[in-house]
Write an enzyme that holds these catalytic residues in place. Structure first.
Site, PDB file in Angstrom:
ATOM      1  N   GLU A  78      -0.039 -12.396  -1.572  1.00  0.00           N
ATOM      2  CA  GLU A  78      -0.807 -11.916  -2.722  1.00  0.00           C
ATOM      3  C   GLU A  78      -0.365 -10.493  -3.066  1.00  0.00           C
ATOM      4  O   GLU A  78      -0.029  -9.704  -2.200  1.00  0.00           O
ATOM      5  CB  GLU A  78      -2.296 -11.927  -2.375  1.00  0.00           C
ATOM      6  CG  GLU A  78      -3.206 -11.511  -3.516  1.00  0.00           C
ATOM      7  CD  GLU A  78      -4.672 -11.525  -3.131  1.00  0.00           C
ATOM      8  OE1 GLU A  78      -5.504 -11.727  -4.029  1.00  0.00           O
ATOM      9  OE2 GLU A  78      -4.987 -11.334  -1.938  1.00  0.00           O
ATOM     10  N   LYS A  82      -6.028 -16.974  -9.619  1.00  0.00           N
ATOM     11  CA  LYS A  82      -7.047 -16.968  -8.564  1.00  0.00           C
ATOM     12  C   LYS A  82      -8.439 -17.267  -9.134  1.00  0.00           C
ATOM     13  O   LYS A  82      -8.895 -16.618 -10.079  1.00  0.00           O
ATOM     14  CB  LYS A  82      -7.031 -15.604  -7.883  1.00  0.00           C
ATOM     15  CG  LYS A  82      -7.907 -15.481  -6.641  1.00  0.00           C
ATOM     16  CD  LYS A  82      -7.699 -14.085  -6.044  1.00  0.00           C
ATOM     17  CE  LYS A  82      -8.486 -13.874  -4.775  1.00  0.00           C
ATOM     18  NZ  LYS A  82      -8.262 -12.499  -4.254  1.00  0.00           N
ATOM     19  N   CYS A 116      -5.842 -16.227  -1.188  1.00  0.00           N
ATOM     20  CA  CYS A 116      -6.656 -15.316  -0.390  1.00  0.00           C
ATOM     21  C   CYS A 116      -8.140 -15.694  -0.307  1.00  0.00           C
ATOM     22  O   CYS A 116      -8.514 -16.576   0.447  1.00  0.00           O
ATOM     23  CB  CYS A 116      -6.469 -13.890  -0.908  1.00  0.00           C
ATOM     24  SG  CYS A 116      -6.956 -12.603   0.296  1.00  0.00           S
TER      25      CYS A 116
END
Length: 279
Positions: free
Chosen positions: A42, A114, A155
């Site tokens: 990320e 995301k 993440c």
């Protein structure tokens, strides 16, 4: 069919050009070592906590030099290359935290913005609000590659098991979790969360990570991790930038799901209005 895979661990800073040069050098090393599928963490192109400075630096995907550099690298090395995420300018005033999968032809094969943004209060007093700068995305379909079926996450998504179950139910055998976990949350939860997602879906988990103390003052956990469908550690990094090699074989995911068929027997139990389990 097995494929050599490389997790690239980084310590991205505030200089985009330097970050991409550092990442590219490790990607080149991975390709020389035979990797056909390479993943970066990320925030590969920049890790910056000053929101005004960040907004002044990022560009739309079509104009971003990091995107162009990775496209050329994947084409030149004939590899599948996942930019775990880049900070990019979105359609509105906010940014997007975007995974980009480049094929061996250098073209973008898949995008994922995301979904779950990192809005937390840490025990040391840090208040992190990713949603202040970024727009959330939407889940994406799984992608069939020559060596496996892939599902993309980033993440903080790892704390939401439903997205992993949905990807696995849709056929994903390899789930990617490029990350920049804080040191505090990493020490507490990194290994157990990644292994849980692998075990409960019978999937490979590939999690390249940021690690160390960054220029902006953020400290990330490192420990890039490849986990087998049975929850075993296949390969693991440390705190320093590095190439972490692993080999994945989709038949292992198929065998894990045959032995413990949790996906096939998922009755999606829910609670009714009386608080009783209903199926």
């Amino acid at each position: 069919m097995s494929v050599k895979t490389a997790l690239i661990q980084l310590r991205s800073g505030r200089d985009m050009a330097r970050n991409i040069a550092d990442a590219s050098a490790l990607i080149e090393e991975a390709a020389r070592r035979g990797a056909e599928f390479v993943l970066t963490p990320e925030m590969t192109n920049i890790l910056e906590t000053d929101r005004d400075r960040l907004r002044g630096l990022v560009r739309p995907e079509s104009e971003d030099r990091s995107v162009a550099a990775f496209a050329e690298l994947s084409r030149a090395r004939r590899i599948w290359l996942l930019a775990g995420s880049f900070a990019l300018k979105g359609a509105r005033d906010k940014l997007v935290n975007r995974s980009l999968l480049f094929g061996p032809d250098g073209r973008v094969a898949a995008r994922y913005d995301k979904v779950h943004l990192f809005d937390v209060d840490l025990p040391d007093g840090q208040r992190l609000r990713e949603s202040a700068a970024y727009d959330a995305g939407h889940p994406v379909p799984v992608l069939s590659l020559p060596f496996a079926t892939l599902g993309l996450t980033i993440c903080y998504d790892v704390r939401f098991p439903q997205i992993y179950r949905a990807l696995a139910q849709a056929g994903a055998e390899v789930l990617t979790v490029p990350s920049a976990f804080t040191r505090i949350t990493g020490e507490a939860h990194w290994h157990v969360l990644l292994k849980a997602r692998a075990i409960e879906t019978g999937s490979f988990i590939l999690a390249p990570a940021q690690g160390g103390l960054h220029e902006c003052g953020r400290e990330t956990f490192g420990m890039s991790l490849a986990v087998s469908p049975s929850g075993q550690t296949m390969a693991e990094g440390g705190q320093e930038p590095a190439v972490v090699m692993a080999e994945i074989d989709r038949s292992q995911a198929q065998e894990a799901r045959r032995r413990i068929p949790v996906l096939a027997r998922d009755n999606r139990a829910t609670l009714n209005a009386e608080g009783e389990v209903a199926t």
